[in-house]
Design a protein around this motif. Structure first.
Motif, PDB file in Angstrom:
ATOM      1  N   THR A   1      -6.491  -0.215  -7.224  1.00  0.00           N
ATOM      2  CA  THR A   1      -7.432  -1.123  -6.561  1.00  0.00           C
ATOM      3  C   THR A   1      -8.820  -1.021  -7.192  1.00  0.00           C
TER       4      THR A   1
ATOM      5  N   LYS B   1      -2.026  -5.366   0.048  1.00  0.00           N
ATOM      6  CA  LYS B   1      -2.900  -4.945  -1.049  1.00  0.00           C
ATOM      7  C   LYS B   1      -3.585  -6.118  -1.735  1.00  0.00           C
TER       8      LYS B   1
ATOM      9  N   ASP C   1       1.519   0.395  -9.324  1.00  0.00           N
ATOM     10  CA  ASP C   1       1.371  -0.942  -9.905  1.00  0.00           C
ATOM     11  C   ASP C   1       0.839  -0.896 -11.334  1.00  0.00           C
TER      12      ASP C   1
ATOM     13  N   SER D   1      -7.604   4.787  -8.936  1.00  0.00           N
ATOM     14  CA  SER D   1      -6.747   3.951  -8.107  1.00  0.00           C
ATOM     15  C   SER D   1      -6.596   2.602  -8.775  1.00  0.00           C
TER      16      SER D   1
ATOM     17  N   ARG E   1      -0.788  -9.043  -5.661  1.00  0.00           N
ATOM     18  CA  ARG E   1      -0.141  -7.760  -5.910  1.00  0.00           C
ATOM     19  C   ARG E   1       1.321  -7.822  -5.504  1.00  0.00           C
TER      20      ARG E   1
END
Length: 160
Positions: A152, A71, A36, A150, A75
């Motif tokens: 996230t 997620k 992403d 990451s 997202r």
């Protein structure tokens, strides 16, 4: 004038046809993911994967499949075409395609890569993809994350 890397962005059918025709040089390495927000952990992992063979094919989750992964409601942040383009622009990536299923199992069966790669601490032996690739003489490799990054964690930092 189109960006040169766009030639590496293949539809699923084009990617499968190229693999079957031998246009994608063997050994063919396959990996997949959301990618992403591209970061150093991603590119280090992808470069290590590419070094395992002659061709690296990266399969990107479609936007729809990312939403099913849970997620987060917002997202993916970047659309599938943009995520694919950034990956295709990397020198170590030979081809990028997409998959809409929850797992890349069907695409792996179609491509028949010599090596499948996952990042981190996956137990490769527990994955159905491993059984598939081993059935035609291939292998499955887990590449440890060299940089603890990451998307996230990055989003948590941005959102403060």
């Amino acid at each position: 004038m189109a960006a040169r890397f766009e030639a590496k962005m293949l539809s699923r059918d084009e990617c499968v046809a190229a693999a079957r025709a031998g246009t994608l040089t063997r050994p063919l390495v396959f990996t997949n993911g959301v990618f992403d927000i591209l970061h150093r952990g991603h590119v280090t992992y992808l470069d290590a994967a590419a070094q395992l063979g002659a061709t690296l094919v990266v399969a990107v989750n479609t936007d729809e499949s990312v939403r099913r992964l849970g997620k987060g409601a917002d997202r993916p942040l970047n659309r599938q075409e943009d995520r694919a383009a950034l990956l295709a622009a990397l020198e170590c990536v030979s081809a990028v395609t997409m998959f809409s299923e929850d797992t890349p199992q069907a695409l792996i069966e179609q491509l028949r890569p010599d090596i499948i790669v996952k990042g981190g601490d996956y137990n490769m032996e527990s994955l159905p993809e491993t059984a598939s690739v081993k059935s035609w003489g291939g292998r499955a490799v887990a590449i440890p994350f060299e940089f603890e990054r990451s998307t996230t964690a990055l989003l948590r930092k941005i959102r403060g």
